[in-house]
Write an enzyme that holds these catalytic residues in place. Sequence first.
Site, short mmCIF file in Angstrom:
data_model
loop_
_atom_site.label_atom_id
_atom_site.label_comp_id
_atom_site.label_asym_id
_atom_site.label_seq_id
_atom_site.Cartn_x
_atom_site.Cartn_y
_atom_site.Cartn_z
N ILE A 127 0.87 -1.15 -0.11
CA ILE A 127 0.01 0.10 -0.21
C ILE A 127 0.88 1.27 -0.09
O ILE A 127 0.34 2.28 -0.35
CB ILE A 127 -1.11 0.00 1.13
CG1 ILE A 127 -2.18 1.07 1.04
CG2 ILE A 127 -0.12 0.32 2.57
CD1 ILE A 127 -3.37 0.92 2.07
N LYS A 128 2.04 1.30 0.52
CA LYS A 128 2.85 2.18 0.57
C LYS A 128 3.25 2.90 -0.71
O LYS A 128 3.71 4.30 -0.92
CB LYS A 128 4.13 1.82 1.22
CG LYS A 128 3.92 1.32 2.58
CD LYS A 128 3.75 2.56 3.81
CE LYS A 128 3.70 2.02 4.94
NZ LYS A 128 3.62 3.19 6.05
N ASP A 129 3.04 2.38 -1.90
CA ASP A 129 3.35 2.75 -3.25
C ASP A 129 2.48 3.98 -3.40
O ASP A 129 3.08 5.17 -3.89
CB ASP A 129 3.03 1.90 -4.48
CG ASP A 129 3.78 0.86 -4.49
OD1 ASP A 129 4.77 0.63 -3.60
OD2 ASP A 129 3.70 -0.20 -5.45
#
Length: 453
Positions: A42-44
């Site tokens: 999700i950090k993208d």
Amino acid sequence: MWYNNILETIGNTPLVKLNTITKNVPGTILAKIETTNPGNSIKDRMAVKMIDDAEKSGKLKPGGTIIEGTSGNTGMGLAMAAIIKGYKCIFTTTDKQSKEKVDALRAFGAEVIVCPTNVEPEDPRSYYSVSSRLEREVPNSWKPNQYDNLANSQAHYEQTGPEIWEQTEGKITHLVVGVGTGGTISGAGKYLKEKNPNIQIWGIDTYGSVFKKYKETGIFDKDEIYPYITEGIGEDFLPANVNFDVIDLFEKVTDKDAALMTRDIARKEGIFVGNSAGAAIGGLIQLKDKLKPEDVVVVIFHDHGSRYMGKMYNEDWLRERGFLEDEKLTAKSILAKKDATEIVTLDSTKSVLEAINTIKSMNISQIPVTQQGMIVGKIAESDILSALLENPGLKSAAISEIMTATFPFVDLNTSIDKISSLINKENSAVLVEDESGKIEIITQYDIINAISG
């Protein structure tokens, strides 16, 4: 249709119904599978948003260096974006993080500096402090600071929240998220509460972190802080991205429950995810009495299981921490089946001749060697034979002159597979400290006896 670069594929991740692992939890439980992002987490989403905002504000200039403290996933998103946009990356991380995460960052050409976990954030050795120092020292550098950079939560307000709302056709009643930087839960939660103030936003915390007590009492309690194993969630400070007004409650999950649940998600749902997903499902199951059959619950699955192969997906790693208790034989169960015998040792000052006599009289083939009560080596029949063939006069020499490295030490939870792999030509046994602190020896014979018994 094609994409112009890999960054355009970020987002629009699928929502998948869980059928087995949450069968005793009321309601429809849906997992938001963030592993389908190109960096597998999700950090993208927020990594690209932070870079875009920094470019617009002039903080990040062409050819610059991105410096960040990261547990791995944010670094992956930043490194990927840096390649497309022409920046260099230096990341600091903690020695708690999995080797796979560090290796992945280096695969993208980033420089990675590993710092100690068990120090205060203000300590100059902490990964927060080291990244701040590097930002001051490296020319044309920029530190995103994912913890306090509100572009983090804004990315989820603009992307993750709207996606969930549309995918559930506005039927979502609960959002369950593991909380680390706080960006996902605060950004997505804010958007969803604007759409429907009745939606419950539940944060999953870990023991050793300050979030739960701070939410419930407003007190930042340093006594709550201690080292923990769970990765990606919990903190020992309050990041600016954690919006406690948006989060309705926090639930703590133990390291053991999070680790075992992570494995269960793969085994029961066929979804290969990381440690924080296990914590999130563990927390949801603990909170199941707060749910009704008509509820629609979305749980964020933050990152991919491939980053935890040496940890949650490694049975020996789990056994060493006492997390896995299964039918496989361990050092403890091998000792339980072994006849109670006193381990024979020889002091390193004893002569080779004394060692020969002890081996003969005791009918054993190898002996641990001690120095001031500590095991420092071993002597075996083969060692003595080789030494005497070379120099017959060594009979009167101290055994310290011909002893070899000590037997490997294992702990009580070490599996029979690991013990067997350690017993070879060089090592005919392993040593283990029992529950009373007494040193015991396990040989190949003891393993055979335990299996056949």
